[in-house]
Enzyme design. Structure first.
Site, PDB file in Angstrom:
ATOM      1  CE1 TYR A  47      -6.041  -3.191  -3.557  1.00 62.34           C
ATOM      2  CE2 TYR A  47      -6.830  -1.116  -2.618  1.00 62.34           C
ATOM      3  CZ  TYR A  47      -6.628  -2.008  -2.568  1.00 62.34           C
ATOM      4  OH  TYR A  47      -5.914  -2.374  -1.795  1.00 62.34           O
ATOM      5  CE  LYS A  63      -4.174   0.608  -3.528  1.00 67.33           C
ATOM      6  NZ  LYS A  63      -4.172   0.083  -2.628  1.00 67.33           N
ATOM      7  CD  GLU A 114       3.762  -3.780   1.229  1.00 69.91           C
ATOM      8  OE1 GLU A 114       2.905  -2.664   1.137  1.00 69.91           O
ATOM      9  OE2 GLU A 114       2.830  -4.597   0.360  1.00 69.91           O
ATOM     10  CG  LEU A 141       0.395  -0.701  -3.582  1.00 68.79           C
ATOM     11  CD1 LEU A 141       0.308  -1.473  -4.597  1.00 68.79           C
ATOM     12  CD2 LEU A 141      -0.433  -0.755  -2.873  1.00 68.79           C
TER      13      LEU A 141
HETATM   14  N1  PDD Z   1      -4.047   0.462   1.253  1.00 67.53           N
HETATM   15  N2  PDD Z   1       0.847  -1.243   1.085  1.00 67.53           N
HETATM   16  C1  PDD Z   1      -0.006  -1.979   0.470  1.00 67.53           C
HETATM   17  C2  PDD Z   1      -0.586  -3.883   1.058  1.00 67.53           C
HETATM   18  C3  PDD Z   1      -1.876  -1.534   0.591  1.00 67.53           C
HETATM   19  O1  PDD Z   1      -2.526  -2.062   0.891  1.00 67.53           O
HETATM   20  C4  PDD Z   1      -1.204   0.171   0.885  1.00 67.53           C
HETATM   21  C5  PDD Z   1      -2.651   0.927   0.456  1.00 67.53           C
HETATM   22  C6  PDD Z   1      -0.157   0.373   0.924  1.00 67.53           C
HETATM   23  C7  PDD Z   1      -0.082   2.387   0.872  1.00 67.53           C
HETATM   24  O2  PDD Z   1      -0.472   2.871  -0.753  1.00 67.53           O
HETATM   25  P1  PDD Z   1      -1.025   3.989  -1.014  1.00 67.53           P
HETATM   26  O3  PDD Z   1       0.371   5.041   0.114  1.00 67.53           O
HETATM   27  O4  PDD Z   1      -0.715   4.250  -2.188  1.00 67.53           O
HETATM   28  O5  PDD Z   1      -2.119   4.561  -0.605  1.00 67.53           O
HETATM   29  C8  PDD Z   1       1.078  -0.136   0.964  1.00 67.53           C
HETATM   30  C9  PDD Z   1      -4.963   1.591   0.785  1.00 67.53           C
HETATM   31  C10 PDD Z   1      -5.252   2.534   1.112  1.00 67.53           C
HETATM   32  C11 PDD Z   1      -6.304   0.149   1.043  1.00 67.53           C
HETATM   33  O6  PDD Z   1      -6.203  -0.872   0.986  1.00 67.53           O
HETATM   34  O7  PDD Z   1      -7.238   0.905   1.576  1.00 67.53           O
END
Ligand code: PDD
Length: 283
Positions: free
Chosen positions: A33, A147, A180, A205
């Site tokens: 996703y 992801k 993270e 991620l």
């Molecule tokens: N989450 N780490 C994890 C495990 C994440 O699921 C996300 C993003 C991030 C940050 O990535 P980005 O800057 O590309 O949003 C780091 C999304 C927003 C979610 O699951 O809703």
């Protein structure tokens, strides 16, 4: 106005949007996703999101359901049909619908769902005050760089945070380092003013917000060190913050029971947040 979702080639009312019970996303979490922010009705940094999606799909051997350009047009159409000015667009691609068998099915088309919804930016009060995070063991698999929709450990960590009245859970690996957050990347500012965030590898991620912030910070001359850091180092750091598509740059002022710095968002974090907000507004 009723919400509209895109499901496998059709725009349908959100309340009746359905996938098959044998969709492999439903049965095996066999899918990926992306979440892209929408500001002023426009996608924010969708290019890097598409690049990351391409990588996730390739790593899992799932085909693109359509070209990246066509997929971006679907995202834009879902935003338009839902009249989202400020919010997020969610897309999910699974390996498709097939008789239940763990191994990949042959000749199954991938399934695609796209939804969008309104969501305000993080509340000004929260950004001004900063947020609390708690520490949780990182019990995820060895490919957190993909992801994947397989998010159960993230769900459990976020629930633990919610129950502790914290904004986020920072995950600690078996070597005692923070990887993270459950849905965000973790950062600290060290005593010399360096920005420290874990290097890109299978344990985290590659956040799009992280990537953009690295570029913006480097351009402004902030030194960045990409390496793991421990909870003890984070608790002793003058500043800490987290990044994600929905939080932008969010100051962290408490980790478990420990106050970070003077307990209010620090100057470096504030500057980075302003830099990132300006970037988003530029479009
Ligand atoms: N989450 N780490 C994890 C495990 C994440 O699921 C996300 C993003 C991030 C940050 O990535 P980005 O800057 O590309 O949003 C780091 C999304 C927003 C979610 O699951 O809703």
């Amino acid at each position: 106005m009723s919400r509209i979702a895109y499901v496998n080639g059709r725009y349908v009312p959100h309340r009746s949007a359905r996938v098959h019970v044998e969709d492999r996303g439903y049965q095996f979490a066999d899918g990926v996703y992306e979440v892209t922010a929408v500001v002023d009705g426009k996608l924010v940094d969708n290019g890097p999101h598409m690049e990351r999606l391409d990588r996730s799909l390739r790593e899992l051997g799932i085909a693109w359901p359509m070209t990246p350009a066509a997929l971006s047009r679907v995202q834009e159409e879902v935003i338009r049909r839902n009249r989202v000015r400020q919010g997020i667009v969610y897309l999910q691609i699974t390996r498709g619908v097939a008789r239940r068998d763990h191994a990949f099915p042959v000749r199954t088309a991938p399934a695609l769902v796209v939804t969008a919804r309104h969501a305000g930016p993080p509340k000004a009060a929260q950004v001004e005050k900063g947020v609390k995070v708690i520490l949780q063991p990182d019990i995820r698999w060895g490919r957190c760089d993909i992801k994947s929709v397989s998010l159960l450990p993230n769900v459990l960590a976020k629930q633990a945070a919610r129950e502790a009245e914290a904004f986020e859970a920072w995950l600690v690996d078996t070597s005692g380092f923070i990887t993270e957050g459950s849905s965000t990347n973790a950062w600290i500012v060290d005593k010399k003013g360096n920005l420290v965030t874990r290097h890109l590898e299978n344990a985290i991620l590659s956040g799009v917000t992280r990537r953009i912030l690295v570029e913006l910070a480097v351009a402004e001359g902030h030194p960045i060190i990409e390496r793991p850091f421990t909870p003890a180092e984070a608790k002793a750091a003058p500043e800490a913050f987290l990044t994600s598509t929905t939080s932008f740059v969010m100051p962290v002022v408490q980790i478990d029971a420990t106050r970070i710095g003077s307990g209010v968002p620090g100057p470096v974090t504030r500057r980075l947040r302003a830099l990132y907000e300006a970037h988003v507004q530029r479009g």
